[in-house]
Design a protein around this motif. Structure first.
Motif, PDB file in Angstrom:
ATOM      1  N   VAL A  32      -6.603  -6.666   8.668  1.00 39.98           N
ATOM      2  CA  VAL A  32      -7.712  -6.044   9.395  1.00 39.98           C
ATOM      3  C   VAL A  32      -8.830  -5.652   8.437  1.00 39.98           C
ATOM      4  O   VAL A  32     -10.010  -5.942   8.676  1.00 39.98           O
ATOM      5  CB  VAL A  32      -7.218  -4.816  10.186  1.00 39.98           C
ATOM      6  N   VAL A  33      -8.471  -4.998   7.333  1.00 39.68           N
ATOM      7  CA  VAL A  33      -9.485  -4.551   6.376  1.00 39.68           C
ATOM      8  C   VAL A  33     -10.215  -5.738   5.756  1.00 39.68           C
ATOM      9  O   VAL A  33     -11.453  -5.783   5.718  1.00 39.68           O
ATOM     10  CB  VAL A  33      -8.838  -3.681   5.276  1.00 39.68           C
ATOM     11  N   VAL A  34      -9.458  -6.724   5.279  1.00 42.34           N
ATOM     12  CA  VAL A  34     -10.070  -7.887   4.631  1.00 42.34           C
ATOM     13  C   VAL A  34     -10.906  -8.684   5.626  1.00 42.34           C
ATOM     14  O   VAL A  34     -12.016  -9.135   5.312  1.00 42.34           O
ATOM     15  CB  VAL A  34      -8.983  -8.773   3.991  1.00 42.34           C
ATOM     16  N   ALA A  35     -10.396  -8.844   6.848  1.00 46.60           N
ATOM     17  CA  ALA A  35     -11.126  -9.611   7.861  1.00 46.60           C
ATOM     18  C   ALA A  35     -12.408  -8.903   8.291  1.00 46.60           C
ATOM     19  O   ALA A  35     -13.438  -9.551   8.532  1.00 46.60           O
ATOM     20  CB  ALA A  35     -10.233  -9.862   9.070  1.00 46.60           C
ATOM     21  N   LEU A  36     -12.365  -7.575   8.399  1.00 51.57           N
ATOM     22  CA  LEU A  36     -13.567  -6.829   8.771  1.00 51.57           C
ATOM     23  C   LEU A  36     -14.659  -6.980   7.711  1.00 51.57           C
ATOM     24  O   LEU A  36     -15.833  -7.191   8.040  1.00 51.57           O
ATOM     25  CB  LEU A  36     -13.225  -5.353   8.976  1.00 51.57           C
ATOM     26  N   ILE A  37     -14.272  -6.863   6.448  1.00 51.23           N
ATOM     27  CA  ILE A  37     -15.260  -7.035   5.379  1.00 51.23           C
ATOM     28  C   ILE A  37     -15.828  -8.451   5.408  1.00 51.23           C
ATOM     29  O   ILE A  37     -17.040  -8.657   5.276  1.00 51.23           O
ATOM     30  CB  ILE A  37     -14.631  -6.732   4.007  1.00 51.23           C
ATOM     31  N   TRP A  64     -15.000  -7.875  -3.081  1.00 52.93           N
ATOM     32  CA  TRP A  64     -14.465  -7.320  -4.325  1.00 52.93           C
ATOM     33  C   TRP A  64     -14.719  -5.819  -4.421  1.00 52.93           C
ATOM     34  O   TRP A  64     -13.903  -5.087  -4.994  1.00 52.93           O
ATOM     35  CB  TRP A  64     -15.075  -8.044  -5.522  1.00 52.93           C
ATOM     36  N   ILE A  65     -15.825  -5.363  -3.856  1.00 51.33           N
ATOM     37  CA  ILE A  65     -16.072  -3.916  -3.820  1.00 51.33           C
ATOM     38  C   ILE A  65     -15.006  -3.229  -2.967  1.00 51.33           C
ATOM     39  O   ILE A  65     -14.481  -2.168  -3.329  1.00 51.33           O
ATOM     40  CB  ILE A  65     -17.486  -3.625  -3.283  1.00 51.33           C
ATOM     41  N   GLY A  66     -14.668  -3.844  -1.827  1.00 39.57           N
ATOM     42  CA  GLY A  66     -13.609  -3.291  -0.986  1.00 39.57           C
ATOM     43  C   GLY A  66     -12.275  -3.248  -1.704  1.00 39.57           C
ATOM     44  O   GLY A  66     -11.547  -2.250  -1.638  1.00 39.57           O
ATOM     45  N   GLY A  67     -11.936  -4.338  -2.406  1.00 38.91           N
ATOM     46  CA  GLY A  67     -10.693  -4.353  -3.173  1.00 38.91           C
ATOM     47  C   GLY A  67     -10.698  -3.335  -4.292  1.00 38.91           C
ATOM     48  O   GLY A  67      -9.674  -2.691  -4.571  1.00 38.91           O
ATOM     49  N   PHE A  68     -11.855  -3.162  -4.937  1.00 42.63           N
ATOM     50  CA  PHE A  68     -11.961  -2.188  -6.025  1.00 42.63           C
ATOM     51  C   PHE A  68     -11.813  -0.761  -5.501  1.00 42.63           C
ATOM     52  O   PHE A  68     -11.160   0.077  -6.144  1.00 42.63           O
ATOM     53  CB  PHE A  68     -13.303  -2.353  -6.735  1.00 42.63           C
ATOM     54  N   ILE A  69     -12.389  -0.478  -4.342  1.00 37.62           N
ATOM     55  CA  ILE A  69     -12.249   0.855  -3.748  1.00 37.62           C
ATOM     56  C   ILE A  69     -10.782   1.148  -3.445  1.00 37.62           C
ATOM     57  O   ILE A  69     -10.279   2.251  -3.708  1.00 37.62           O
ATOM     58  CB  ILE A  69     -13.106   0.968  -2.473  1.00 37.62           C
ATOM     59  N   ALA A  70     -10.076   0.157  -2.891  1.00 33.34           N
ATOM     60  CA  ALA A  70      -8.646   0.331  -2.620  1.00 33.34           C
ATOM     61  C   ALA A  70      -7.882   0.588  -3.914  1.00 33.34           C
ATOM     62  O   ALA A  70      -6.994   1.452  -3.972  1.00 33.34           O
ATOM     63  CB  ALA A  70      -8.096  -0.906  -1.911  1.00 33.34           C
ATOM     64  N   LEU A 168       1.788   4.172   3.349  1.00 32.36           N
ATOM     65  CA  LEU A 168       0.330   4.119   3.397  1.00 32.36           C
ATOM     66  C   LEU A 168      -0.287   3.805   2.043  1.00 32.36           C
ATOM     67  O   LEU A 168      -1.123   2.903   1.919  1.00 32.36           O
ATOM     68  CB  LEU A 168      -0.215   5.454   3.920  1.00 32.36           C
ATOM     69  N   LEU A 169       0.099   4.539   1.011  1.00 35.45           N
ATOM     70  CA  LEU A 169      -0.541   4.374  -0.293  1.00 35.45           C
ATOM     71  C   LEU A 169      -0.256   2.997  -0.883  1.00 35.45           C
ATOM     72  O   LEU A 169      -1.152   2.352  -1.449  1.00 35.45           O
ATOM     73  CB  LEU A 169      -0.066   5.471  -1.244  1.00 35.45           C
ATOM     74  N   SER A 170       0.970   2.523  -0.747  1.00 36.66           N
ATOM     75  CA  SER A 170       1.286   1.186  -1.258  1.00 36.66           C
ATOM     76  C   SER A 170       0.591   0.101  -0.443  1.00 36.66           C
ATOM     77  O   SER A 170       0.268  -0.968  -0.968  1.00 36.66           O
ATOM     78  CB  SER A 170       2.802   0.968  -1.255  1.00 36.66           C
ATOM     79  N   THR A 171       0.336   0.360   0.833  1.00 32.35           N
ATOM     80  CA  THR A 171      -0.403  -0.599   1.650  1.00 32.35           C
ATOM     81  C   THR A 171      -1.862  -0.659   1.226  1.00 32.35           C
ATOM     82  O   THR A 171      -2.483  -1.730   1.245  1.00 32.35           O
ATOM     83  CB  THR A 171      -0.294  -0.227   3.139  1.00 32.35           C
ATOM     84  N   ILE A 172      -2.428   0.476   0.838  1.00 30.04           N
ATOM     85  CA  ILE A 172      -3.800   0.478   0.313  1.00 30.04           C
ATOM     86  C   ILE A 172      -3.880  -0.390  -0.937  1.00 30.04           C
ATOM     87  O   ILE A 172      -4.840  -1.152  -1.124  1.00 30.04           O
ATOM     88  CB  ILE A 172      -4.247   1.921   0.022  1.00 30.04           C
ATOM     89  N   SER A 173      -2.866  -0.314  -1.783  1.00 35.39           N
ATOM     90  CA  SER A 173      -2.834  -1.169  -2.967  1.00 35.39           C
ATOM     91  C   SER A 173      -2.755  -2.643  -2.583  1.00 35.39           C
ATOM     92  O   SER A 173      -3.337  -3.507  -3.254  1.00 35.39           O
ATOM     93  CB  SER A 173      -1.638  -0.796  -3.847  1.00 35.39           C
ATOM     94  N   SER A 177      -4.419  -7.258  -3.033  1.00 37.36           N
ATOM     95  CA  SER A 177      -3.739  -8.555  -2.936  1.00 37.36           C
ATOM     96  C   SER A 177      -4.414  -9.439  -1.898  1.00 37.36           C
ATOM     97  O   SER A 177      -4.605 -10.644  -2.112  1.00 37.36           O
ATOM     98  CB  SER A 177      -2.264  -8.355  -2.566  1.00 37.36           C
ATOM     99  N   GLY A 178      -4.774  -8.837  -0.766  1.00 33.99           N
ATOM    100  CA  GLY A 178      -5.474  -9.598   0.263  1.00 33.99           C
ATOM    101  C   GLY A 178      -6.835 -10.077  -0.196  1.00 33.99           C
ATOM    102  O   GLY A 178      -7.267 -11.185   0.150  1.00 33.99           O
ATOM    103  N   THR A 179      -7.517  -9.258  -0.994  1.00 42.10           N
ATOM    104  CA  THR A 179      -8.821  -9.648  -1.531  1.00 42.10           C
ATOM    105  C   THR A 179      -8.699 -10.857  -2.456  1.00 42.10           C
ATOM    106  O   THR A 179      -9.501 -11.798  -2.386  1.00 42.10           O
ATOM    107  CB  THR A 179      -9.450  -8.470  -2.292  1.00 42.10           C
ATOM    108  N   ILE A 180      -7.693 -10.838  -3.312  1.00 42.33           N
ATOM    109  CA  ILE A 180      -7.484 -11.970  -4.222  1.00 42.33           C
ATOM    110  C   ILE A 180      -7.079 -13.211  -3.432  1.00 42.33           C
ATOM    111  O   ILE A 180      -7.521 -14.328  -3.724  1.00 42.33           O
ATOM    112  CB  ILE A 180      -6.415 -11.619  -5.272  1.00 42.33           C
ATOM    113  N   GLY A 181      -6.259 -13.019  -2.411  1.00 42.00           N
ATOM    114  CA  GLY A 181      -5.830 -14.151  -1.597  1.00 42.00           C
ATOM    115  C   GLY A 181      -6.978 -14.834  -0.887  1.00 42.00           C
ATOM    116  O   GLY A 181      -7.070 -16.070  -0.871  1.00 42.00           O
ATOM    117  N   ILE A 182      -7.882 -14.044  -0.310  1.00 39.08           N
ATOM    118  CA  ILE A 182      -9.012 -14.655   0.386  1.00 39.08           C
ATOM    119  C   ILE A 182      -9.992 -15.279  -0.606  1.00 39.08           C
ATOM    120  O   ILE A 182     -10.713 -16.223  -0.276  1.00 39.08           O
ATOM    121  CB  ILE A 182      -9.717 -13.622   1.293  1.00 39.08           C
ATOM    122  N   HIS A 183      -9.991 -14.783  -1.839  1.00 37.01           N
ATOM    123  CA  HIS A 183     -10.821 -15.407  -2.879  1.00 37.01           C
ATOM    124  C   HIS A 183     -10.350 -16.834  -3.156  1.00 37.01           C
ATOM    125  O   HIS A 183     -11.177 -17.735  -3.342  1.00 37.01           O
ATOM    126  CB  HIS A 183     -10.768 -14.582  -4.161  1.00 37.01           C
TER     127      HIS A 183
END
Length: 259
Positions: A32-37, A64-70, A168-173, A177-183
């Motif tokens: 959801v987070v990666v798709a929204l961005i 990448w900003i979204g992944g960095f914030i996470a 929750l916290l490990s899911t934020i991390s 992974s999702g950011t790198i995958g979509i890259h």
């Protein structure tokens, strides 16, 4: 089985002890987070990349900003959040026994006093966490280690405690992974040649693996799946890039070399 009174349970789901988190919930939140961005930034990125080495990264800077914030949220919370002493109760045929886990520290990455578990206990409640965590297989907990088995008589109290590996916290991390995958997918879209794609995937994959190995063996950030540590993210994302490259070669270059 969902509508009966929680104190008169004879079948169905016990809402007082239901596990709220799980691997499917983690995947859903990350997607959801990666798709929204990805969706909300469609008009803010160029359709054609500029002829520069880092253009694939700058074109998708918001991802990448979204992944960095996470990443920042995870690191700051994991290493700065104070974890106080905590307790839990174990129910058996002989009654209820209460255990106390002494913490009073920050930045601990062990089973007892990590911030990942503390966040989930405070947010979801200890009765809604996974009741059979992998911690119980450690040598400190059972003589059958690394397999599961009866707990030692001198086992620490945390060996009996619930822990949520998909919290929750490990899911934020995992968002990183999702950011790198979509890259990796962005490379497939914008890089037209097989060699260019493979060069990028393999180099990035090995780079992430090297970072993970350095962090782990210097004991800076050990690879830990239960906490979904940054080194674990780098290791799995790097391995995924290399495996994906191997499958790409197998399918597109060996089986169907005309494409």
């Amino acid at each position: 089985g969902y509508s009966h009174a929680p104190d008169a349970l004879s079948y169905g789901v016990d809402m007082k002890h239901i596990r709220w988190c799980g691997i499917l919930q983690r995947i859903a939140l990350v997607y959801v987070v990666v798709a929204l961005i990805e969706t909300l930034t469609t008009k803010r990125r160029p359709n054609v990349l500029e002829p520069r080495h880092l253009s694939i990264f700058t074109a998708y800077q918001w991802q990448w900003i979204g992944g960095f914030i996470a990443f920042v949220i995870y690191i700051i919370t994991t290493y700065s959040l104070y974890v106080p002493n905590w307790s839990f109760s174990e129910h058996s045929d002989h009654g209820v026994k209460k255990y106390i886990v002494k913490c009073g520290m920050r930045g601990h990455l062990g089973p007892a006093c990590n911030a990942v578990g503390y966040v989930d206990r405070e947010l979801w409640g200890i009765n809604h966490l996974y009741s059979d965590p992998v911690w119980s297989r450690l040598e400190a907990c059972t003589l059958s280690s690394p397999n599961s088995g009866p707990l030692r008589e001198d086992a620490p109290s945390w060996c009996r405690a619930p822990f949520e590996p998909e919290g929750l916290l490990s899911t934020i991390s995992a968002i990183l992974s999702g950011t790198i995958g979509i890259h990796y997918g962005h490379v497939l879209i914008h890089f037209k040649g097989h060699s260019a794609r493979l060069k990028h995937w393999v180099s990035m994959g090995f780079g992430l693996l090297i970072i993970a190995i350095i962090l782990h063996f210097t004991n800076a950030i050990p690879i830990n799946k239960q906490l979904y540590s940054f080194s674990y993210v780098c290791f799995t994302a790097g391995a995924a890039g290399i495996v994906f490259s191997a499958l790409y070669v197998l399918v597109l270059l060996l089986i169907n070399p005309t494409n």
